[in-house]
Design a protein around this motif. Structure first.
Motif, PDB file in Angstrom:
ATOM      1  N   LYS A 294     -14.576 -11.816  48.376  1.00  0.00           N
ATOM      2  CA  LYS A 294     -14.595 -13.065  47.621  1.00  0.00           C
ATOM      3  C   LYS A 294     -16.039 -13.549  47.555  1.00  0.00           C
ATOM      4  CE  LYS A 294     -14.531 -17.684  47.117  1.00  0.00           C
ATOM      5  NZ  LYS A 294     -15.431 -18.738  47.635  1.00  0.00           N
TER       6      LYS A 294
ATOM      7  N   GLY B 109     -12.451 -25.608  45.681  1.00  0.00           N
ATOM      8  CA  GLY B 109     -12.676 -24.610  46.729  1.00  0.00           C
ATOM      9  C   GLY B 109     -11.548 -23.597  46.815  1.00  0.00           C
TER      10      GLY B 109
ATOM     11  N   ASP C 158     -11.135 -19.412  47.736  1.00  0.00           N
ATOM     12  CA  ASP C 158     -10.917 -18.845  49.075  1.00  0.00           C
ATOM     13  C   ASP C 158      -9.440 -18.510  49.249  1.00  0.00           C
ATOM     14  OD1 ASP C 158     -13.566 -19.343  49.714  1.00  0.00           O
ATOM     15  OD2 ASP C 158     -13.144 -21.230  50.753  1.00  0.00           O
TER      16      ASP C 158
HETATM   17 MG    MG Z   1     -16.297 -22.526  48.246  1.00  0.00          MG
END
Ligand code: MG
Ligand code: ASP
Length: 423
Positions: A7, A155, A158
């Motif tokens: 990632k 975010g 992830d």
């Molecule tokens: Mg991030």
């Protein structure tokens, strides 16, 4: 041949030059014989830029039709970075294909802007891998049952990466980012902070929920639930460093029972400035009062963190709790408008200039006196503690925001976090 998920965060994907570097690194892993699935974030700043455009046209409001379009919009950031990475990989001479969440598909519920992944169909990705391709899957997004594009919350890439790794039973999920691992605390506050070679899932979960921004909290929950081995490492090392060295770098997030090493009692100090304190004074002390106060708050969809009720005197008590700073005004209005009068509370006051500082460590389970050591370190700096909460593996205090850095530094020192541990 192992299946590995990489990632890459927004900074790592921040320019065509950096995307080329990512492609070279992924190509190195592919050539070493691994099957590679890569989950990128949008190029840095892109998600904010897109959401900013929407705000220019209409201020955000929590209506499903507006939020649907926000997801439609924000998901394009990852679509662009994924396609660019596939192109860069092809330029490296590899076969590569990128997929948006709905093409995989990654199925989610329909909670726009904060959707949860429900299932991933890996057939298409697996067929490509078996045909020798590197597969890119967009981070941050999925599709609900009605075919609408959803996103997973800021975010969220992830979580996409960990979910893909879990669904495909990857050997490891490597989260490449702009820091080289998980630290004992934020190195910008304590320059002596050290990188942890390993940290347990439970500690990581506490740290993420207490304010450490390294991983989205949901991704850690996911990794714990599906036992996905997770490693946080830097994407800013030269792409051609030895693959074994790279594979052992950063911080490995482990399961406690996997570890044979001596553990530090406290592994890290987390802090956050995102909370505000609300105190109700002279609350009639009778059954149902906590429910009536916090029930009203919960109904307004406000999450409460710490709660303290004092011992009562003359039939009255004080009752305090913390909420997210963004919810402070709304909560105060609500309390003033209805709850206070209805319950005969004498007074309500609040403070937004607080912060929460926490020590985290699984060693706290088996050692006594850790909290008192924390309190002593704070008292030696003359810092007043306003609230305390504990769990099996953490102790948190609320203090005046102006002491945050002093407190974090003092605690880091008191628990010898600047010294290399036996581990
Ligand atoms: Mg991030
Ligand atoms: N691009 C999304 C964000 O900025 C998701 C991510 O980067 O993980 O929040």
């Amino acid at each position: 041949m192992a299946l590995i998920v990489h990632k890459y965060g927004g900074t790592s994907m921040g320019s065509t030059e950096r995307i080329r570097n990512v492609a070279k690194r992924v190509a190195k892993w592919h050539r070493a014989g691994h099957q590679m699935v890569v989950v990128p974030s949008a190029m840095s700043g892109e998600t904010n830029r897109l959401l900013g455009l929407a705000k220019e046209l209409a201020p955000s409001k929590a209506s499903p039709s507006y939020e649907r379009e926000l997801d439609m919009l924000a998901s394009t950031g990852e679509q662009a970075s994924s396609a660019l990475l596939a192109i860069a990989l092809q330029a490296e001479g590899l076969q590569s294909v990128s997929y948006a969440g709905w093409q995989v598909p990654i199925r989610t519920n329909n909670a726009y802007t904060k959707a949860r992944i429900e299932s991933i169909d890996d057939a298409r990705v697996r067929a490509d891998l078996d045909a020798g391709k590197v597969v890119i899957v967009t981070g941050f997004q999925g599709m609900d049952d009605a075919g609408n594009i959803t996103t997973l919350g800021r975010g969220g890439s992830d979580t996409s990466a960990v979910a893909v790794a879990a669904a495909m039973k990857a050997q490891e999920c490597l989260i490449y980012t702009d820091v080289d691992g998980v630290y004992t605390t934020d190195p910008r506050v304590v320059p002596e902070a050290r990188r942890l070679k390993t940290v347990s899932f439970e500690e990581m979960l506490e740290m993420a929920s207490l304010g450490s921004k390294v991983l989205q909290i949901r991704s850690v929950e996911f990794a714990g639930k599906y036992r996905v081995p997770l490693r946080v490492l830097s994407s800013f090392t030269p792409w051609d460093i030895d693959i074994r060295e790279e594979a052992a770098s950063g911080t490995l997030i482990t399961f406690e029972e996997d570890e044979h090493m001596e553990q530090a009692i406290v592994s890290g100090i987390a802090f956050n400035r995102d909370e505000a304190k609300i105190a109700l004074r002279g609350v009639p002390d009778k059954p149902g009062i906590a429910y009536q106060i916090l029930g009203a708050v919960a109904q307004a969809n406000v999450e409460v963190d710490m709660i303290i009720q004092n011992i009562s005197k003359d039939g009255r008590t004080d009752f305090s709790f913390t909420v997210n700073r963004g919810d402070y005004a709304k909560t105060m209005d609500l309390l003033r408008a209805s709850v206070i009068k209805g319950l005969g509370v004498e007074d309500v006051e609040g403070d937004t200039k607080i912060c929460k500082v926490s020590i985290v460590g699984i060693g706290m389970r088996s050692h006594v006196g850790i909290a008192s050591k924390m309190f002593r370190a704070l008292s030696e700096e003359g810092i007043n503690i306003q609230m305390i909460s504990t769990s099996e593996i953490k102790t948190s205090v609320v203090i005046d925001e102006k002491y945050i850095e002093l407190a974090v530094r003092a605690l880091h020192k008191a628990f010898d976090l600047d010294q290399p541990t036996a581990a």
